[in-house]
Design an enzyme around this catalytic site. Sequence first.
Site, PDB file in Angstrom:
ATOM      1  N   ASP A 150      22.848   2.652 -27.257  1.00 21.34           N
ATOM      2  CA  ASP A 150      24.186   2.887 -26.692  1.00 21.34           C
ATOM      3  C   ASP A 150      24.196   3.697 -25.401  1.00 21.34           C
ATOM      4  O   ASP A 150      25.141   3.615 -24.621  1.00 21.34           O
ATOM      5  CB  ASP A 150      25.084   3.587 -27.732  1.00 21.34           C
ATOM      6  N   HIS A 151      23.131   4.474 -25.150  1.00 24.89           N
ATOM      7  CA  HIS A 151      23.166   5.350 -23.975  1.00 24.89           C
ATOM      8  C   HIS A 151      22.696   4.662 -22.688  1.00 24.89           C
ATOM      9  O   HIS A 151      23.046   5.091 -21.605  1.00 24.89           O
ATOM     10  CB  HIS A 151      22.285   6.579 -24.207  1.00 24.89           C
TER      11      HIS A 151
ATOM     12  N   ARG B 271      18.900  16.790 -26.923  1.00 24.05           N
ATOM     13  CA  ARG B 271      17.701  16.201 -26.293  1.00 24.05           C
ATOM     14  C   ARG B 271      16.536  17.181 -26.267  1.00 24.05           C
ATOM     15  O   ARG B 271      16.622  18.277 -25.703  1.00 24.05           O
ATOM     16  CB  ARG B 271      18.033  15.678 -24.897  1.00 24.05           C
TER      17      ARG B 271
ATOM     18  N   ASP C 169      21.171  13.494 -32.051  1.00 25.94           N
ATOM     19  CA  ASP C 169      22.246  13.544 -31.069  1.00 25.94           C
ATOM     20  C   ASP C 169      23.215  14.610 -31.544  1.00 25.94           C
ATOM     21  O   ASP C 169      23.542  14.670 -32.737  1.00 25.94           O
ATOM     22  CB  ASP C 169      22.960  12.188 -30.993  1.00 25.94           C
TER      23      ASP C 169
ATOM     24  N   ARG D 241      32.572  16.135 -23.461  1.00 20.88           N
ATOM     25  CA  ARG D 241      31.925  17.056 -22.516  1.00 20.88           C
ATOM     26  C   ARG D 241      32.414  16.807 -21.107  1.00 20.88           C
ATOM     27  O   ARG D 241      32.631  15.672 -20.718  1.00 20.88           O
ATOM     28  CB  ARG D 241      30.410  16.852 -22.543  1.00 20.88           C
TER      29      ARG D 241
ATOM     30  N   SER E 129      23.505  19.077 -25.523  1.00 21.67           N
ATOM     31  CA  SER E 129      22.797  17.968 -26.155  1.00 21.67           C
ATOM     32  C   SER E 129      21.675  18.415 -27.099  1.00 21.67           C
ATOM     33  O   SER E 129      21.174  19.521 -27.026  1.00 21.67           O
ATOM     34  CB  SER E 129      22.222  17.104 -25.036  1.00 21.67           C
TER      35      SER E 129
HETATM   36  C1  MIC Z   1      25.184  13.858 -24.947  1.00 21.06           C
HETATM   37  O1  MIC Z   1      26.326  13.629 -25.293  1.00 21.06           O
HETATM   38  O2  MIC Z   1      24.882  14.796 -24.182  1.00 21.06           O
HETATM   39  C2  MIC Z   1      24.077  13.000 -25.493  1.00 21.06           C
HETATM   40  C3  MIC Z   1      23.546  12.222 -24.374  1.00 21.06           C
HETATM   41  O3  MIC Z   1      24.595  12.104 -26.442  1.00 21.06           O
HETATM   42  C4  MIC Z   1      23.056  13.921 -26.118  1.00 21.06           C
HETATM   43  C5  MIC Z   1      21.815  13.274 -26.527  1.00 21.06           C
HETATM   44  C6  MIC Z   1      20.916  12.951 -25.405  1.00 21.06           C
HETATM   45  O4  MIC Z   1      20.760  13.747 -24.476  1.00 21.06           O
HETATM   46  O5  MIC Z   1      20.310  11.886 -25.455  1.00 21.06           O
HETATM   47  C7  MIC Z   1      23.536  14.763 -27.281  1.00 21.06           C
HETATM   48  O6  MIC Z   1      24.692  15.093 -27.318  1.00 21.06           O
HETATM   49  O7  MIC Z   1      22.726  15.183 -28.115  1.00 21.06           O
HETATM   50 FE1  SF4 Z   2      27.343   8.947 -26.205  1.00 22.01          FE
HETATM   51 FE2  SF4 Z   2      26.879  11.584 -26.338  1.00 22.01          FE
HETATM   52 FE3  SF4 Z   2      28.973  10.606 -24.989  1.00 22.01          FE
HETATM   53 FE4  SF4 Z   2      28.939  10.488 -27.579  1.00 22.01          FE
HETATM   54  S1  SF4 Z   2      28.954  12.336 -26.343  1.00 22.01           S
HETATM   55  S2  SF4 Z   2      29.541   8.843 -26.200  1.00 22.01           S
HETATM   56  S3  SF4 Z   2      26.803  10.092 -28.030  1.00 22.01           S
HETATM   57  S4  SF4 Z   2      26.804  10.314 -24.535  1.00 22.01           S
END
Ligand code: MIC
Ligand code: SF4
Length: 756
Positions: free
Chosen positions: A95-96, A646, A160, A450, A644
């Site tokens: 999805d990313h 990550r 995640d 975010r 995140s």
């Molecule tokens: C995000 O919303 O920042 C992400 C991308 O979903 C991350 C995960 C990632 O960095 O791959 C998260 O929230 O953990």
């Molecule tokens: Fe995707 Fe993270 Fe955004 Fe949710 S917050 S839509 S998991 S990038």
Amino acid sequence: MAFDIDMIKGVYARMKERVDIAREVVGKPLTLSEKILYNHLWDGNATTAFERGKDYVDFAPDRIACQDATAQMALLQFMQAGKSKVAVPTTVHCDHLIQAKDGAAVDLKHANSVSSEVFNFLESVSNKYGIGFWKPGAGIIHQVVLENYAFPGGMMIGTDSHTVNAGGLGMVAIGVGGADAVDVMAGMAWELKFPKLIGVKLTGKLSGWTAPKDVILKVAEILTVKGGTGAIVEYFGPGATAMSCTGKGTICNMGAEIGATTSTFGYDESMERYLRSTDRADVADAANKVKEYLTADPEVYASPEKYFDQVIEINLSELGPLLNGPFTPDLSTNVGKEMKEKATANDWPIAVEWGLIGSCTNSSYEDLSRAASIAQQALDKGIKMKSELGINPGSEQVRYTAERDGILQVFEKLHAKIFTNACGPCIGQWARYSDPKNAPKNSIVHSFNRNFAKRADGNPNTHAFVASPEITAAIAIAGRLDFNPMTDKLISENGEEVMFEEPTGWELPPKGFEVKDNGYLAPEEDGSHVQVNVSPTSERLQLLEPFEPIGNTIKDAKLLIKAFGKCTTDHISMAGPWLRFRGHLDNISNNCLIGAVNAYNQKTNFVKNQLTGEYGGVPDVQRQYKAKGIKTIVVGDHNYGEGSSREHAAMEPRFLGVAAVIVKSFARIHETNLKKQGMLGLTFANEADYDLIQEDDTFNFLDLNEFAPGKQLTLEAVHADGSKDLIKLNHTYNQPQIDWYNAGSALNLIKRQNAS
Ligand code: MIC
Ligand code: SF4
């Protein structure tokens, strides 16, 4: 198909005994969170009451979910663990890695072509190790999990931070780094510090323009981005039960934005309705039989202050729609007049250029239908949309059903773009500008979670505000940040003054959900013959080499960067264009800390190289230290690593040779990620000592050879003029975590154990 009713029945079958014993042991009525936690102890029945916020406890989660951007590193690590199959039901969701540009059909095709190597890798590893695979376009991980896998009273972990979304269906679902997931995939326990508990009592009822999103925007204002740290937030009260299940998901989802370990709600009729409409009547029937175990004991909600560490009460009847932002999700402003004043005072652009509806936070059928009711009014009343509007449905099931029911067509008639069922702009996968760095100052409104600088479009001048889908739609149509749909008039195309009426929508599709191809691929029963290929010349994937232990002598270390102010995982390991390197540690390390602000010059990616006296980019300077075998430290402020899950934000500094990260305070997942990778994650015993660190300092760890649980460490900072400061550092390592440090990483230890 996708979910496992026998596993769920197993969780319920043992619940009564385990929870009753736990209640005895704890000696008082239990919250829902405690019931779920005690029912998932790795060692079975409770023998002792755990101290909240203190004891490390081993848990046995029921499921794991990974998304494409974190799964690459998680699976690269799992491949080293020496197992033939995952021990716990696991899914991978693509999805990313899908950019939003021209609309779903074109964008998905493009993603499938540019990221085919990564998608093929994830698909073949999933097939080999018994992992369910959700193809690109199937949907956003958390929406797909809510629709298929989440169940009341369950425990899951996911790579995640918004895994917490599944709390909307009464789970304890927690975001972790890949290395944590690998432990559980490999059949080991998952360790968590027993959380503190925050109770949020919701009285009154949502109505009119106020949505579940406003509840969490309010909670974020009250608790701030670190107020939930180390705690589970449990929602209850009449306002909670009156809300839809996906609305509860929205609230739990943004628990990540207040740093909460997770959030959850007790099982109720909205959850039952959701389970039945998503083809899981058997789960609903099973849950109904253990209802009283899927919510707190009655005494708890009657006098919450006795059982929670903190209690907040919000009267939903008094709550109005909010806009949170810019640049941080906890800065709340009431729509309309208050926003006008603040925006003028702070010079936030009033004109809104984009409205974006979607993300794992707000992409349910209900969300789309409520936003569409506003869009329909614009069509009916002849109001032209002043900004642009983009929509990312949460899953193929939501998209298909919304199309069948004419919802997507409403947006399209208003000239909105329907993007892929994927994260898209929420993670910087948005081709908004060709040169984002030099893009103009502007405002956008979105229904995401975010809004850190540069997050959506890479433009540091974009002021992003978070709102509910219906408010996002109204503001996008009005094109003004200070628009109040409850009081303000708009001028229609034939010059009349018109107003919006309150949004309406459907909690669940009246004709039921429908989907043709949901995008799921089940793994083979025996995947041992499946080949996983990683080309040695690939720029996107790289097999991992084990890290060497840092060791117990750190002397003459240098300062890589002293980060000033907010330093989220987006600052440490930026997403957007860098997502393409998430499976290649060497390549992605070129973004290490490039977004962090250097405390000595307030610039990003501009730090002093102590060897040459010259300034350069953080990864470059660090690679020069590494080449000379010089260890370094990173210093940071509060809530370092917020955002995140990550683990790249820990693996990159580790790979480049940073030995320790020393900060005023950490975000939970990031702190664990540092530990897992065999690094030092430490905090100043005296916060003000942050100020003692100078740019040209040399550092000696004086007592690292006595590294032990609960024992402070001492850092000697030798300043350029020869003077010294002794700085006391705290840490939260327990003995197994110190063993990870000594082994070089947690994975090194698993490998050793599996080999013996
Ligand atoms: C995000 O919303 O920042 C992400 C991308 O979903 C991350 C995960 C990632 O960095 O791959 C998260 O929230 O953990
Ligand atoms: Fe995707 Fe993270 Fe955004 Fe949710 S917050 S839509 S998991 S990038």
